[in-house]
Enzyme design. Structure first.
Site: not given
Length: 231
Positions: A94, A156, A185
């Site tokens: 991430d 995300k 996400k």
């Protein structure tokens, strides 16, 4: 939209990222992840070896964060972080974009950096954190498009350390910006089952949360109540 507890669990990245967490906190977090069989844990880079050890043979993936939480380290440092994380067993990455570059309009630099992280990650899935709290809708769209062009697996919303986290409007916008091959996400403020279900209804397929047990136990209770009423 009906989901089982295992289905929701496989949509959760259990977050273990607070800077004050001890090794025991990481152990407890990994135990929660293994108990509920979530998709992955998301741990601090220094905790990757411990998480890999604890979750070996559980089916729970180990993810970590890159350039976290501000995204302003150099590309070279982010690449080195990524390479080290993957070498230590992380399978999900991430990364935080360089927010300042994006807001300055240097989309090419943002895209190039994401591409470098994707290359360094190899088979690991790269999730690109936009930190939507600081962006206009136009900047969110530009970041999503750059992430897809660069080969990211996910876009995300947030780190969880900005003033605000995921919102339905942002998630719907992000889902509309990328093709079906890129997942969305949500992260930041996801602490209830109702919030998660609302976000799933606009196409979110992965959720970063530290409230995993509360969310899944709530769903289990609701299902028991529903079955009892039908009996």
């Amino acid at each position: 939209m009906d989901f089982t507890v295992p289905q929701i669990a496989r949509m959760i990245d259990h977050s273990i990222l607070q800077p004050q967490f001890t090794s025991e906190d990481v152990r407890q977090g990994c135990a929660v992840a293994a108990k509920y069989q979530v998709a992955s844990v998301c741990v601090r880079p220094s905790d990757v070896p411990l998480a890999v050890e604890l979750l070996h043979d559980t089916g729970v993936q180990v993810g970590t964060v890159i350039g976290f939480p501000h995204g302003d380290t150099s590309t070279e440092v982010k690449v080195a972080e990524t390479e080290q994380a993957v070498a230590r067993g992380a399978t999900e990455i991430d990364m935080v974009i360089n927010i300042g570059w994006l807001r300055s309009g240097d989309i090419a630099a943002v895209e190039t950096e994401i591409k470098e992280i994707v290359r360094a990650a190899g088979e690991a899935h790269v999730k690109v954190i936009l930190e939507t709290a600081y962006l206009t809708d136009e900047e969110k769209l530009a970041a999503c498009w750059a992430a897809e062009r660069a080969g990211a697996a996910f876009v995300k919303t947030s780190t969880g350390f900005a003033p605000t986290g995921a919102t339905l409007d942002d998630l719907a916008l992000m889902r509309s910006a990328v093709s079906p091959k890129v997942q969305v996400k949500a992260s930041g403020g996801i602490r209830s089952l109702d919030t998660l279900l609302a976000m799933a209804s606009v196409g979110v397929t992965r959720f970063g949360s530290s409230a995993t047990a509360e969310i899944l136990e709530d769903l289990a209770r609701r299902q028991v109540t529903t079955y009892a009423r039908r009996a």
